[in-house]
Every structure is written in structure tokens, then in C-alpha cells.
Design a protein around this motif. Sequence first.
Motif, mmCIF file in Angstrom:
data_model
loop_
_atom_site.group_PDB
_atom_site.id
_atom_site.type_symbol
_atom_site.label_atom_id
_atom_site.label_comp_id
_atom_site.label_asym_id
_atom_site.label_seq_id
_atom_site.Cartn_x
_atom_site.Cartn_y
_atom_site.Cartn_z
ATOM 1 N N LYS A 30 28.810 7.228 1.599
ATOM 2 C CA LYS A 30 29.816 6.551 0.886
ATOM 3 C C LYS A 30 29.461 5.168 0.531
ATOM 4 C CE LYS A 30 34.850 5.061 1.504
ATOM 5 N NZ LYS A 30 35.927 5.136 2.226
ATOM 6 N N ILE A 31 29.409 4.636 -0.519
ATOM 7 C CA ILE A 31 29.049 3.318 -1.115
ATOM 8 C C ILE A 31 30.180 2.707 -1.603
ATOM 9 C CG2 ILE A 31 27.605 2.243 -2.597
ATOM 10 C CD1 ILE A 31 25.686 4.499 -2.672
ATOM 11 N N GLU A 32 30.310 1.295 -0.928
ATOM 12 C CA GLU A 32 31.548 0.559 -1.522
ATOM 13 C C GLU A 32 30.813 -0.793 -1.967
ATOM 14 O OE1 GLU A 32 34.363 0.179 1.628
ATOM 15 O OE2 GLU A 32 35.181 2.299 1.083
ATOM 16 N N ASN A 33 31.184 -1.251 -3.084
ATOM 17 C CA ASN A 33 30.921 -2.559 -3.569
ATOM 18 C C ASN A 33 29.334 -2.943 -3.510
ATOM 19 O OD1 ASN A 33 33.487 -3.382 -4.097
ATOM 20 N ND2 ASN A 33 33.801 -4.026 -1.912
ATOM 21 N N GLY A 34 28.627 -1.719 -3.747
ATOM 22 C CA GLY A 34 27.309 -1.970 -3.931
ATOM 23 C C GLY A 34 26.412 -1.799 -2.332
ATOM 24 N N GLN A 35 27.225 -1.515 -1.399
ATOM 25 C CA GLN A 35 26.786 -1.399 0.127
ATOM 26 C C GLN A 35 26.901 0.064 0.553
ATOM 27 O OE1 GLN A 35 25.351 -4.146 2.042
ATOM 28 N NE2 GLN A 35 24.967 -4.807 -0.265
ATOM 29 N N LEU A 36 26.062 0.503 1.228
ATOM 30 C CA LEU A 36 26.138 1.856 1.984
ATOM 31 C C LEU A 36 26.998 1.585 3.524
ATOM 32 C CD1 LEU A 36 25.259 4.852 1.933
ATOM 33 C CD2 LEU A 36 23.304 4.061 3.462
ATOM 34 N N VAL A 37 28.077 2.179 3.540
ATOM 35 C CA VAL A 37 28.811 2.019 4.628
ATOM 36 C C VAL A 37 29.011 3.447 5.417
ATOM 37 C CG1 VAL A 37 30.283 0.378 3.752
ATOM 38 C CG2 VAL A 37 30.856 2.637 3.242
ATOM 39 N N VAL A 38 28.552 4.407 4.837
ATOM 40 C CA VAL A 38 28.334 5.604 5.407
ATOM 41 C C VAL A 38 27.441 6.592 5.015
ATOM 42 C CG1 VAL A 38 29.550 7.892 5.931
ATOM 43 C CG2 VAL A 38 31.016 6.080 5.815
ATOM 44 N N PRO A 39 26.440 6.994 6.006
ATOM 45 C CA PRO A 39 26.641 7.135 7.517
ATOM 46 C C PRO A 39 26.203 5.599 8.116
ATOM 47 C CG PRO A 39 24.538 8.006 6.906
ATOM 48 C CD PRO A 39 25.192 7.611 5.541
ATOM 49 N N GLN A 40 26.429 5.485 9.159
ATOM 50 C CA GLN A 40 26.372 4.026 9.661
ATOM 51 C C GLN A 40 25.049 4.265 10.644
ATOM 52 O OE1 GLN A 40 29.881 3.181 12.004
ATOM 53 N NE2 GLN A 40 31.173 2.597 10.270
#
Length: 231
Positions: free
Chosen positions: A56-66
Motif C-alpha cells: 500500500k502506497i499513500e501520498n507517495g509513501q510506502l505504508v504497507v508492509p511495515q
Amino acid sequence: MQKLLNYITKGKGIGALTLLLFSAIIAFYSAYTINRFLPQMVPYVQKVADDLLPIKIENGQLVVPQEPKTLNYTIGEESFAVEIDPTKDLLLEIEKPGIYLTRSYLYTINNKEVRRQKLSSNLNLPKQDYTPLMYNLIKWLVWGVVLIGPFFNFACFLIAVLFYAMCTGLACVLNKTPLNFQTKMRLNTVLFIGVYILSTLVRLAGFRLSLLAFFLIMIALQIVCVKWLKK
């Protein structure tokens, strides 16, 4: 052979119908190959998806996986890595060939170059069964090749034959044999189809006929064939 000679010297038109028929054959063969071999890759692609997802990528940042995740794959004699690491932004060292996803960038690395692309959009790939989707995409790809492929191939092949028809001037000068435009087109249609088939057979044998080699073979055959037409 005599029929081929009569077609080149006494035929009508520029060979467009012959070229269109050949274009359709190539497109149908490509569709057959896609339909035969791509479905065999679906289980392997699904296995890779099971290993890597969710992403998962939100606003150009990888958030999943952690947590960092590294996988290694081998295709034939080539091995490559797939690494997902949300704990860092940049790769500070050149890693081995593969695909690397950091918190802010996507890297693709091969033996010759490193490419980096900034993550700039949102993406959500959950972990699920993608096989129905892949089979459906293959079906639409096959139909797209069948319906569009002949005309796309024809446009590309026609441009190539036009180019080689202009190059036939050299063979005409060397053999002191003038040919009109339509004869040049029919001649190069026949030669192009023959050399294209040769290049395909060479590729299936595990080798590669470069564009330069293709060009030189065409020019050599033009010289030989114009001399033959002169006789």
C-alpha cells in the motif's frame, strides 16, 4: 520459382495484399503463442503475489508492509532479488540485480544500469487471488492481438518495405537495370517476408539477427535478385 518471378515482374499493385496476409499470419501466430504459454505463467505470478502482497502506497509513501521483506527468484540461469523496505528512503549501495521498493522510491537494477523512480501516487494491492483477473487479461490480450495485430503489423511492414524499395536504387545502378516503383515494392515484399521468416527461425534456434544484419541481408538479396531479373 517461375510463379514468383512472374509475380515480381508482371504482378499488379505494390504487394499490399500479400503483405497484409503475412501480417495477419504473424498476428494469429502471436495470439496462438500468447494463448498457449501465458496461462502457464499464471500460477507462478500468483505465487509471487502471495509472497509480496499486500502493498500500500499513500501520498507517495510506502505504508504497507511495515517490516522489510526480501525474496530471491531464479528464471533460467538468471537470479534476481525483490526487496521491500519501508524503513529507508534511499539505497546507499548498488545491490544485486532486482527490484527494490523503499519508503519513497522504486529501484530497478540490472547488470548495466540502475533506475530510480519517485513514488508519487496512491496504490493499494491487497493479498488475494488474482488468477481470474490474469486469465481475463490474457483473453483480452489474445483478442486484441487477433483484431488489431494484423493492421498494426501491416503498417510497420509497409513502412519497412517502402524503405527497402528506396534502397533498391543501389542494386539497380550496380546491375544497370531500371525498375519501376511497383516492381521494387513487390520485390521487397517477397524479400522482406523471406528474411523475416529467416530471422524468426534464427531466434527460435537461440540466436539473434540484428537490425544491421537484417538490413545487409536485404541489400545483398536485392543486388542478387535484380541481377537475376535482368537475365
